[in-house]
Design a protein around this motif. Structure first.
Motif, PDB file in Angstrom:
ATOM      1  N   ASN A 275      32.852  36.687 -13.437  1.00  0.00           N
ATOM      2  CA  ASN A 275      33.374  35.568 -14.220  1.00  0.00           C
ATOM      3  C   ASN A 275      34.774  35.918 -14.698  1.00  0.00           C
ATOM      4  N   ILE A 276      35.784  35.268 -14.123  1.00  0.00           N
ATOM      5  CA  ILE A 276      37.176  35.463 -14.537  1.00  0.00           C
ATOM      6  C   ILE A 276      37.774  34.132 -14.997  1.00  0.00           C
ATOM      7  N   SER A 277      36.938  33.240 -15.479  1.00  0.00           N
ATOM      8  CA  SER A 277      37.385  31.910 -15.902  1.00  0.00           C
ATOM      9  C   SER A 277      38.275  31.982 -17.145  1.00  0.00           C
ATOM     10  N   ASP A 278      39.095  30.946 -17.304  1.00  0.00           N
ATOM     11  CA  ASP A 278      39.908  30.750 -18.506  1.00  0.00           C
ATOM     12  C   ASP A 278      40.837  31.926 -18.780  1.00  0.00           C
ATOM     13  N   ASN A 279      41.519  32.380 -17.723  1.00  0.00           N
ATOM     14  CA  ASN A 279      42.573  33.367 -17.852  1.00  0.00           C
ATOM     15  C   ASN A 279      43.885  32.734 -17.390  1.00  0.00           C
ATOM     16  N   ASN A 280      44.845  33.540 -17.007  1.00  0.00           N
ATOM     17  CA  ASN A 280      46.145  33.038 -16.550  1.00  0.00           C
ATOM     18  C   ASN A 280      46.437  33.529 -15.136  1.00  0.00           C
ATOM     19  N   LEU A 281      45.432  33.458 -14.278  1.00  0.00           N
ATOM     20  CA  LEU A 281      45.550  33.981 -12.918  1.00  0.00           C
ATOM     21  C   LEU A 281      46.115  32.899 -11.992  1.00  0.00           C
ATOM     22  N   SER A 282      47.433  32.777 -11.962  1.00  0.00           N
ATOM     23  CA  SER A 282      48.058  31.741 -11.148  1.00  0.00           C
ATOM     24  C   SER A 282      47.983  32.045  -9.653  1.00  0.00           C
ATOM     25  N   VAL A 283      47.739  33.309  -9.311  1.00  0.00           N
ATOM     26  CA  VAL A 283      47.560  33.733  -7.921  1.00  0.00           C
ATOM     27  C   VAL A 283      46.154  34.303  -7.776  1.00  0.00           C
ATOM     28  N   PHE A 284      45.441  33.877  -6.737  1.00  0.00           N
ATOM     29  CA  PHE A 284      44.075  34.343  -6.546  1.00  0.00           C
ATOM     30  C   PHE A 284      44.079  35.864  -6.359  1.00  0.00           C
ATOM     31  N   PRO A 285      43.284  36.591  -7.139  1.00  0.00           N
ATOM     32  CA  PRO A 285      43.291  38.061  -7.067  1.00  0.00           C
ATOM     33  C   PRO A 285      42.762  38.580  -5.722  1.00  0.00           C
ATOM     34  N   GLU A 286      43.610  39.244  -4.962  1.00  0.00           N
ATOM     35  CA  GLU A 286      43.206  39.742  -3.652  1.00  0.00           C
ATOM     36  C   GLU A 286      42.127  40.815  -3.743  1.00  0.00           C
ATOM     37  N   GLU A 287      42.048  41.485  -4.886  1.00  0.00           N
ATOM     38  CA  GLU A 287      41.044  42.537  -5.051  1.00  0.00           C
ATOM     39  C   GLU A 287      39.634  41.999  -4.864  1.00  0.00           C
ATOM     40  N   ILE A 288      39.415  40.752  -5.218  1.00  0.00           N
ATOM     41  CA  ILE A 288      38.091  40.143  -5.119  1.00  0.00           C
ATOM     42  C   ILE A 288      37.663  39.994  -3.666  1.00  0.00           C
ATOM     43  N   LEU A 289      38.634  39.829  -2.785  1.00  0.00           N
ATOM     44  CA  LEU A 289      38.338  39.496  -1.398  1.00  0.00           C
ATOM     45  C   LEU A 289      37.645  40.621  -0.643  1.00  0.00           C
ATOM     46  N   LYS A 290      37.575  41.803  -1.244  1.00  0.00           N
ATOM     47  CA  LYS A 290      36.900  42.936  -0.603  1.00  0.00           C
ATOM     48  C   LYS A 290      35.482  43.138  -1.134  1.00  0.00           C
ATOM     49  N   LEU A 291      35.065  42.280  -2.054  1.00  0.00           N
ATOM     50  CA  LEU A 291      33.744  42.424  -2.676  1.00  0.00           C
ATOM     51  C   LEU A 291      32.725  41.621  -1.869  1.00  0.00           C
ATOM     52  N   SER A 292      32.318  42.183  -0.765  1.00  0.00           N
ATOM     53  CA  SER A 292      31.518  41.440   0.218  1.00  0.00           C
ATOM     54  C   SER A 292      30.109  41.107  -0.243  1.00  0.00           C
ATOM     55  N   CYS A 293      29.632  41.745  -1.310  1.00  0.00           N
ATOM     56  CA  CYS A 293      28.282  41.450  -1.827  1.00  0.00           C
ATOM     57  C   CYS A 293      28.275  40.301  -2.824  1.00  0.00           C
ATOM     58  N   MET A 294      29.445  39.773  -3.167  1.00  0.00           N
ATOM     59  CA  MET A 294      29.562  38.738  -4.191  1.00  0.00           C
ATOM     60  C   MET A 294      28.720  37.510  -3.861  1.00  0.00           C
ATOM     61  N   ARG A 295      27.929  37.076  -4.846  1.00  0.00           N
ATOM     62  CA  ARG A 295      27.112  35.877  -4.693  1.00  0.00           C
ATOM     63  C   ARG A 295      27.572  34.726  -5.589  1.00  0.00           C
ATOM     64  N   GLU A 296      28.207  35.072  -6.710  1.00  0.00           N
ATOM     65  CA  GLU A 296      28.662  34.015  -7.635  1.00  0.00           C
ATOM     66  C   GLU A 296      30.035  34.376  -8.170  1.00  0.00           C
ATOM     67  N   LEU A 297      30.969  33.431  -8.041  1.00  0.00           N
ATOM     68  CA  LEU A 297      32.324  33.617  -8.554  1.00  0.00           C
ATOM     69  C   LEU A 297      32.679  32.451  -9.456  1.00  0.00           C
ATOM     70  N   GLN A 298      32.924  32.756 -10.727  1.00  0.00           N
ATOM     71  CA  GLN A 298      33.354  31.776 -11.715  1.00  0.00           C
ATOM     72  C   GLN A 298      34.850  31.980 -11.949  1.00  0.00           C
ATOM     73  N   CYS A 299      35.645  30.997 -11.522  1.00  0.00           N
ATOM     74  CA  CYS A 299      37.107  31.140 -11.571  1.00  0.00           C
ATOM     75  C   CYS A 299      37.750  29.856 -12.084  1.00  0.00           C
ATOM     76  N   SER A 300      37.103  29.184 -13.010  1.00  0.00           N
ATOM     77  CA  SER A 300      37.631  27.924 -13.532  1.00  0.00           C
ATOM     78  C   SER A 300      38.712  28.178 -14.589  1.00  0.00           C
ATOM     79  N   GLY A 301      39.510  27.165 -14.823  1.00  0.00           N
ATOM     80  CA  GLY A 301      40.462  27.217 -15.923  1.00  0.00           C
ATOM     81  C   GLY A 301      41.569  28.237 -15.777  1.00  0.00           C
ATOM     82  N   ASN A 302      41.993  28.492 -14.548  1.00  0.00           N
ATOM     83  CA  ASN A 302      43.164  29.321 -14.312  1.00  0.00           C
ATOM     84  C   ASN A 302      44.282  28.418 -13.767  1.00  0.00           C
ATOM     85  N   GLY A 303      45.366  28.985 -13.328  1.00  0.00           N
ATOM     86  CA  GLY A 303      46.463  28.166 -12.794  1.00  0.00           C
ATOM     87  C   GLY A 303      46.557  28.227 -11.296  1.00  0.00           C
TER      88      GLY A 303
END
Length: 265
Positions: free
Chosen positions: A107-135
């Motif tokens: 859950n990285i919602s409601d931050n100031n992440l105007s660019v999608f974090p590339e670090e997440i793209l290597k987390l191949s086991c991810m089942r749920e990503l909460q990324c609302s309320g960013n730019g």
């Protein structure tokens, strides 16, 4: 937090959420069996340096606090499965986040992440990503490599399109794209066959494509407050639809074919 917390050696779960704490005791890292720690909604000014020592920790909720950055040492929490760092004013994530290879929920919602974090793209086991309320203005194509993803929340961003390979998310069941700037209904969404829930309200969408009928597994389709004036006749192809919402549009009549959905609606 009392400085003698380390004496509770059998402690596995500690919830201190929504209090008035401004720091975490250094000896918390000595709780060798602690696997769930909930600290969100406090006034903690710095990420607790001792947390990476809690080797068994797999569920950390530390969002909605006073600090605005994550240390590189967070990558040492190798066993982490569920991590909430929402509402911290983050502009980026540390590169070491990619070491959290066991992460299932982030859950990285409601931050100031105007660019999608590339670090997440290597987390191949991810089942749920909460990324609302960013730019966020775009989503990288490589998100399609997260093929275990089941829940994706991208509401309240500034997205205009989805990656063309979006249908590669072959396990995606739930997606929230509401409050973005699509204008056109993303055709790649119509190719994402497993989807069961779609919310794409408040996106200025002017028309619904015929291809929407391909979404045979969708049970809930939320289209509120857009600008389209008709639903396509192909909607009858959504044979499992049990919830349909399109309030606040300019629709003047329902397509006759919708009666074919009578068994589900």
């Amino acid at each position: 937090m009392p400085v003698c917390i380390h004496k509770l050696q059998g402690l596995r779960m500690l919830s201190l959420s929504f209090n008035e704490m401004d720091e975490v005791a250094d000896d918390i890292g000595q709780l060798k069996y602690l696997d769930r720690l909930w600290l969100e909604g406090n006034k903690i000014d710095n990420f607790p340096e001792a947390l990476p020592l809690a080797a068994e920790l797999d569920d950390l909720r530390i969002g909605d606090n006073g600090f605005t950055g994550l240390p590189d040492s967070i990558g040492q929490l190798y066993g982490m499965r569920d991590l909430s760092v929402n509402n911290l004013g983050l502009y980026k994530l540390p590169e070491t986040v990619e070491w959290l290879y066991n992460l299932r929920t982030l859950n990285i919602s409601d931050n100031n992440l105007s660019v999608f974090p590339e670090e997440i793209l290597k987390l191949s086991c991810m089942r749920e990503l909460q990324c609302s309320g960013n730019g966020l203005k775009s989503i990288p194509d490589k998100i399609c490599n997260l093929t275990n993803l089941q829940v994706l929340n991208l509401r309240r961003n500034s997205l205009r399109e989805l990656p063309t390979r979006f249908s590669n998310l072959s396990n995606l069941l739930i997606i929230d794209l509401s409050h973005n700037q699509f204008r056109d209904f993303p055709l790649s969404l119509c190719e994402t066959a497993p989807l069961q829930y779609i919310d794409i309200s408040d996106c200025h969408i002017s028309s619904i494509p015929n291809e929407i009928g391909k979404l045979r597994n969708v049970q809930s389709l939320i289209l509120n407050r857009n600008t389209f004036d008709r639903l396509p006749s192909t909607i009858y192809g959504m044979v499992n639809l049990s919830e349909l919402r399109f309030a606040g549009n300019g629709v003047t009549a329902m397509p006759p074919e919708i009666v074919r959905l009578s068994r589900s609606l």
